[in-house]
Design a protein around this motif. Structure first.
Motif: not given
Length: 548
Positions: A87-89, A241-242, A265-268, A276-277
């Motif tokens: 649900l997060g893009e 997916a990320f 990872n830093s940018e996401l 993505i935690k």
């Protein structure tokens, strides 16, 4: 149904909701609240409540600004509900990465979409800081073969750069502009270029022709580029997916991919942190450990059990080594076609009945399934997914890059190497640069052989696009309809056009009835195949300008 009573919000509530939703009184609306975490949490919370979404927002989110983060912390970390991470893009740009890294990222096809810098329209002859744009791996640069690697890549780019104009001139000589027809605005019909009288038509025709010749030249010369060539990649996808992509990158043997994992990872973390935690928490670390240990174990077993088998690839570019039996294929497809429109009958019973059908009935139903296809974008239905094929491929790396983009297939490959020889486009031979081309291949092969002794993964960077590459593809018939019809269009790259034509011929030999619906396969050969496409683009551009 009247929804007024359900959406009977107060004026104050409407004022609040208006800042977070596209409307306050309809039963279809868009979530416009600015924070990604809240949009995702709302969607997930929605599935666990009898309340309407806007009511949930008023009751739970307005009074608690951290509601979204708290929700994801519980659902993802405590419950492990992976689906809510979709649900997060995010949209991410990854620049100045090698083609090796780009292909490893693009291996993940589900949940992520990619746009990559084209090697067809953009030349790779420009330098940055007096250096060609290719990846310089730290491990290679610290080795005794560093100078050889730099010289090899520089030489490949030198030959590529100096050959662009020469190749364009050669193509223009064998396919002169006078041989092509173009739309004449005076006579309202197509005429040979030499017969055009209108100055605007002449200029437009020249523009289209020159663009087509340039694309053709770059298509041919890309074979010279090393896999270290830098590219740019746009990635759009969901948090789940990320998260998995990050896990795979952290597990990579390549330092370039490990560095990319940290940067990505830093940018996401800036845009979808809650989604993505888990990557570097307990469960994420456990998954990374599992993947690393499994890869090492399988690598050992591969060396143990395949050590006595010498590589022996046949000169065949495409080998069909497995497929659904023709009788089963037709029964499976017909049964799936009928099942969708059945009235409660089981698939088991339908298949049992279809097996008793005479061939005339089988043919009637299969042909009806594709009867009304008017163009290649009229995709056949999912019944064709009931038939599968396994192809062993042996093509150059440049061609692999094109076929690799197709998502609905299983593709496995080995490390890129120089072990299997390379392709030489006929234009390379006839234009007079065959010696330069072969010298380039010889130099890169020498560097690869030296690097591969101690660092086979990094050695891939030195391998040119022209080198042959083994991989296999498992694909269903529905996706083959899409791939074959798309990749055999006149404007396609000659290499993958040829390969997809071969694939079509092989499946047509064994399943001729099932391929009857492939009405838009182009088996012809073209020299300047993009000419017609570029012409249509230019005509549309002119029509747009004239309408303003």
């Amino acid at each position: 149904m009247n929804f007024n009573s359900v959406y009977d919000f107060s004026d104050r509530e409407k004022s609040v909701l208006g800042q977070h939703f596209s409307n306050t009184d309809k039963h279809v609306f868009a979530i416009t609240t600015p924070r990604q975490v809240d949009r995702g949490a709302l969607m997930s919370r929605y599935s666990r409540s009898d309340k309407t979404m806007r009511k949930i927002f008023l009751d739970e989110f307005v009074t608690n600004p951290n509601r979204g983060k708290e929700f994801y912390s519980k659902i993802l970390s405590e419950y492990g509900d992976d689906s809510v991470a979709e649900l997060g893009e995010a949209q991410i740009a990854v620049e100045w990465i090698s083609n090796i890294a780009a292909k490893k990222i693009e291996d993940q096809r589900i949940g992520l979409s990619y746009l990559e810098k084209s090697s067809r329209y953009i030349p790779f002859d420009q330098k940055v800081g007096n250096m060609y744009k290719y990846y310089r791996d730290d491990r290679i640069l610290k080795s005794k073969y560093a100078d050889q690697y730099i010289e090899s890549c520089d030489h490949a780019f030198d030959v590529y750069s100096k050959s662009i104009n020469l190749m364009q001139k050669f193509i223009a000589e064998i396919e002169p502009i006078d041989d092509f027809v173009y739309f004449d605005s005076i006579s309202k019909s197509e005429k040979p270029f030499s017969k055009l009288a209108n100055g605007q038509d002449i200029e437009s025709a020249k523009k289209v022709y020159n663009s087509t010749v340039r694309s053709k030249a770059l298509d041919i010369l890309r074979n010279l580029l090393p896999a270290a060539t830098l590219t740019n990649l746009g990635i759009s996808g969901n948090g789940r997916a990320f998260e998995y992509l990050l896990t795979k990158l952290y597990c990579s043997e390549l330092n370039e991919l490990k560095v990319l994992a940290h940067l990505l990872n830093s940018e996401l973390d800036c845009v979808i942190p809650s989604f993505i935690k888990r990557v570097n928490e307990k469960h994420g670390k456990s998954l990374q450990s599992f993947m690393i240990k499994t890869n090492k174990e399988i690598s050992k077993l591969t060396d143990k059990y395949l050590e006595n088998i010498q590589p022996d690839f046949s000169p065949v570019d495409v080998r069909l080594i497995g497929y659904t039996d023709i009788k089963d294929a037709e029964v499976n497809v017909v049964s799936a076609i009928l099942y969708e429109h059945a009235h409660g009958q089981s698939l088991h019973d339908i298949m049992k009945l279809v097996k008793s059908f005479p061939q005339e009935k089988i043919k009637e139903i299969i042909l009806a399934y594709t009867k009304f296809r008017g163009n290649r974008r009229h995709k056949p239905g999912r019944a064709f997914e009931m038939v599968e094929y396994l192809f062993e491929m042996f093509t150059n790396f440049g061609m692999f890059r094109d076929l690799h983009r197709h998502r609905i297939l299983t593709i496995e490959r080995q490390l890129l190497s120089t072990k299997h020889g390379y392709d030489i486009p006929k234009e390379i031979i006839h234009s007079g640069i065959e010696k330069d081309f072969k010298d380039c291949m010889y130099i890169s092969d020498n560097v690869y052989q030296n690097l591969a002794k101690t660092m086979p993964v990094e050695a891939q960077y030195a391998v040119n696009f022209a080198y042959k590459y083994p991989y296999f593809i498992k694909i269903n018939l529905r996706e083959l309809y899409h791939m074959i019809e798309l990749r055999t269009t006149a404007q396609g790259h000659p290499d993958y056009r040829y390969i997809c034509q071969q694939i079509y011929k092989k499946i047509n030999d064994i399943h001729p009835l099932l391929t009857k619906g492939m009405k838009f396969v182009d088996l012809n050969r073209y020299e300047l195949g993009r000419f017609e496409t570029e012409k249509r683009k230019e005509m549309k551009r002119r029509e747009l300008l004239s309408s303003k």
